[in-house]
Design a protein around this motif. Structure first.
Motif, mmCIF file in Angstrom:
data_model
loop_
_atom_site.group_PDB
_atom_site.id
_atom_site.type_symbol
_atom_site.label_atom_id
_atom_site.label_comp_id
_atom_site.label_asym_id
_atom_site.label_seq_id
_atom_site.Cartn_x
_atom_site.Cartn_y
_atom_site.Cartn_z
ATOM 1 N N ARG A 170 0.798 -1.225 0.000
ATOM 2 C CA ARG A 170 0.000 0.000 0.000
ATOM 3 C C ARG A 170 0.831 1.275 0.000
ATOM 4 O O ARG A 170 0.325 2.338 -0.375
ATOM 5 N N SER A 176 -1.055 1.799 -7.402
ATOM 6 C CA SER A 176 -1.963 2.906 -7.690
ATOM 7 C C SER A 176 -3.404 2.481 -7.412
ATOM 8 O O SER A 176 -3.701 1.289 -7.271
ATOM 9 N N PRO A 177 -4.338 3.438 -7.363
ATOM 10 C CA PRO A 177 -5.753 3.081 -7.160
ATOM 11 C C PRO A 177 -6.274 2.119 -8.232
ATOM 12 O O PRO A 177 -7.034 1.202 -7.924
ATOM 13 N N ASN A 178 -5.870 2.322 -9.488
ATOM 14 C CA ASN A 178 -6.308 1.420 -10.551
ATOM 15 C C ASN A 178 -5.757 0.017 -10.345
ATOM 16 O O ASN A 178 -6.465 -0.980 -10.510
ATOM 17 N N MET A 180 -4.897 -1.234 -7.521
ATOM 18 C CA MET A 180 -5.560 -1.769 -6.339
ATOM 19 C C MET A 180 -6.933 -2.349 -6.705
ATOM 20 O O MET A 180 -7.318 -3.416 -6.216
ATOM 21 N N GLN A 181 -7.668 -1.674 -7.582
ATOM 22 C CA GLN A 181 -8.986 -2.159 -7.992
ATOM 23 C C GLN A 181 -8.879 -3.458 -8.771
ATOM 24 O O GLN A 181 -9.661 -4.395 -8.563
ATOM 25 N N GLU A 372 -8.687 10.648 -0.803
ATOM 26 C CA GLU A 372 -8.161 10.282 -2.104
ATOM 27 C C GLU A 372 -6.875 9.507 -1.904
ATOM 28 O O GLU A 372 -6.308 9.486 -0.813
ATOM 29 N N PRO A 373 -6.372 8.830 -2.974
ATOM 30 C CA PRO A 373 -5.132 8.073 -2.820
ATOM 31 C C PRO A 373 -3.956 8.909 -2.375
ATOM 32 O O PRO A 373 -2.984 8.389 -1.862
ATOM 33 N N GLU A 441 -2.130 11.857 -13.008
ATOM 34 C CA GLU A 441 -2.502 10.521 -13.447
ATOM 35 C C GLU A 441 -1.740 10.246 -14.731
ATOM 36 O O GLU A 441 -1.586 11.111 -15.573
#
Length: 585
Positions: A170, A176-178, A180-181, A372-373, A441
């Protein structure tokens, strides 16, 4: 800057680099093995033959000496470290996540001991020739309860591994958030496919148990001398479980002995500058003492020494603290902390202390990550843009206040659309100017190119705005734009509804100075050479000049142009060293 002497932690410390690397390395090996196992099971959705064929092909690879040493060595190391961490704990107060990790990890060997003993162990010590057909018939026909234990064991291993992987990754830049998803989807789908494939293969194999000829050939392939082998394997499983219970018992006994030993020592008093006082047993870290005493203490990284939010200023100390560990010293140096500042999660008070918490107690990982991330702050290579209307004060003096507001809104809308259309992100509007970020991004190179494209789009939009408002303007609106690429700290900052993503660092200051430099250079856009290098542009070197920027010891090489097209419309190919060409000025 903190100048505390760096002291190497003993290897038996749970915070030592060796301990951490062994835990992470062994965990990665075991998680990779479980992923391969689950993927093999998923093939059963196509056919039991495919699943067993791939499994039989992988079996000799997995059972080579080298792979066996790596796999079972990782298992022994990971389980031993888990037991040692229990023995060395100062208390059993843990977040729910940590309890889930601990209990699932301890349950895995009990749930899977029958599977391991009935396959690899039986093959090595009794000569049994195992395979997927043997496992499917054993778990779904001859001993269904063992099949339930196997499924529960694999699910426990998967949950334990996924949580561990998330906790490890983490704080990594690539997590990244993407990413992670995508990882979350895989974590949810793979065990479902595995179980479905396993059950599908079992439905194909199970009916064969009523075929006498098949069973005769099946038992012949197993290479078992007589049925007494099953009783011996059952005894061995019982001994293995007793050994596991004994090992856990030793770890718990060591924990309670440690607690009793620490209770014989005197209480220490921690006096906080705001008036709070707590008296606790000596042994835990200062952060743990604060939590036990019900005193709020910021700890964004969860007390793992990966951030500086729990730092305190030591005002009084009855007993000198040990020198900072390499990890703590690195964090303190990063934030340029003075010598009397330490991380509460890393120090263990040895006597009465008076301290001041530097950051607000509300700062925590849970409420920070809800935004947010970038809530906890991260370094990122971006391109920063500053833009400002020229001589707008003189223009606004001759207008009514509402007309000025209308004009600013028209300008902001036009510029905002130009920035966002080209992948930029408006950081903030500053009256008759604004700051924007590119590359937040996506990759940094595209961000730099997008910043140049946005500058061109802004000039086009400004010309259109001047034509539309020609009857209301004595002189056309003019703009100055500064662009600079470099490393910034991106983070969620502010309070309440004013909290938002912004950037800090010297790169921001330089970009602002370049915007101001457009006045002296008599140009519209002032672009640093760092930006053109990152974007892949190779402008005419005759346009390059070096300017002095306030706060910088060395001059900044820049290109002053009236339009970004003057830098060249075709970017040169980006080479691998492109990122390193950027000077983090």
């Amino acid at each position: 800057m903190n100048t505390a002497t760096v002291k190497k932690l003993p290897i038996w410390s749970t915070r030592s680099a060796l301990w951490r690397n062994l835990r992470i390395g062994s965990g990665l090996v075991l998680f990779a093995y479980v992923c391969v196992h689950f993927s093999n099971h998923a093939l059963g959705l196509y056919s039991a033959e495919l699943m067993t064929s791939v499994g039989d092909w992988l079996k000799p690879i997995k059972r080579t000496l080298l792979v066996s040493i790596i796999l079972y060595g990782a298992l022994l190391i990971h389980f031993s470290l888990a037991l040692a961490s229990i023995a060395l704990r100062t208390n059993l107060k843990m977040p729910t996540r940590d309890w889930m990790q601990l209990l699932s990890g301890l349950a895995i060997p009990f749930l899977l001991s029958g599977h391991v003993i009935g396959t690899r162990y039986a093959s090595s010590f009794y000569g049994l020739v195992d395979g997927y057909t043997y496992v499917l018939l054993s778990t779904f026909v001859f001993a269904p309860f063992s099949g339930v234990l196997d499924v529960l064991g694999l699910l426990a291993a998967w949950i334990h591994g996924c949580v561990g992987m998330h906790m490890w990754a983490r704080f990594k830049a690539w997590y990244s958030p993407n990413f992670m998803q995508v990882s979350l989807v895989i974590a949810a789908v793979l065990p479902v496919l595995s179980l479905a494939g396993y059950l599908s293969a079992a439905r194909e194999i199970a009916p064969l148990a009523s075929d006498g000829e098949f069973l005769e050939a099946y038992y012949a392939r197993l290479n078992i001398p007589d049925d007494s082998i099953w009783a011996m394997l059952a005894d061995d499983k019982q001994w293995a479980n007793m050994a596991l219970i004994a090992a856990i018992g030793v770890a718990l006994a060591a924990f309670f002995i440690g607690v009793l030993w620490r209770q014989r020592h005197k209480l220490i008093e921690i006096d906080y500058l705001d008036g709070s006082i707590t008296r606790q047993r000596m042994g835990p870290t200062l952060l743990e003492i604060s939590k036990r005493g019900g005193i709020g203490h910021a700890n964004v990284c969860g007390g793992r020494g990966r951030c500086s939010t729990c730092r305190v200023r030591v005002l009084e100390n009855a007993v000198d603290l040990p020198p900072a560990s390499p990890e703590e010293a690195r964090v303190l140096s990063r934030v340029r902390a003075p010598e009397d500042v330490r991380l509460a999660c890393q120090i263990r008070p040895q006597g009465n202390m008076k301290v001041m918490r530097i950051l607000p107690a509300e700062t925590s990982l849970e409420n920070a990550l809800d935004v947010e991330p970038f809530a906890t702050g991260t370094e990122r290579l971006v391109t920063v843009m500053f833009a400002d209307l020229r001589n707008f004060t003189a223009t606004s003096e001759a207008k009514l206040p509402f007309d000025v507001v209308y004009l600013i809104n028209q300008f902001s809308n036009a510029m905002g659309q130009a920035v966002e259309t080209n992948g930029g992100r408006i950081d903030k509007f500053l009256g008759d100017g604004f700051m924007a970020l590119f590359g937040v991004e996506g990759d940094a190179e595209s961000g730099a190119r997008n910043a140049l494209a946005a500058s061109a789009a802004m000039l086009t939009a400004l010309n259109a705005l001047n034509e539309r408002l020609a009857g209301d303007l004595e002189t056309p609106l003019r703009i100055g734009v500064g662009l600079h690429a470099g490393t910034v700290i991106l983070g969620e900052m502010g309070y309440g509804t004013a909290r938002r993503l912004t950037a800090l660092g010297d790169t921001v200051n330089v970009a602002s100075r370049l915007e101001s430099a457009t006045k002296t250079l008599k140009c519209t856009v002032c672009v640093s050479q760092d930006t053109t290098n990152l974007a892949g542009y190779m402008p005419d070197e005759s346009r390059l000049q070096s300017i002095s920027v306030r706060g910088k010891r060395t001059k900044i090489p820049v290109y002053g142009v009236s339009h970004p097209d003057e830098l060249g419309s075709k970017p040169r190919p980006i080479v691998q060293k492109g990122k390193h060409d950027v000077v983090n000025s």
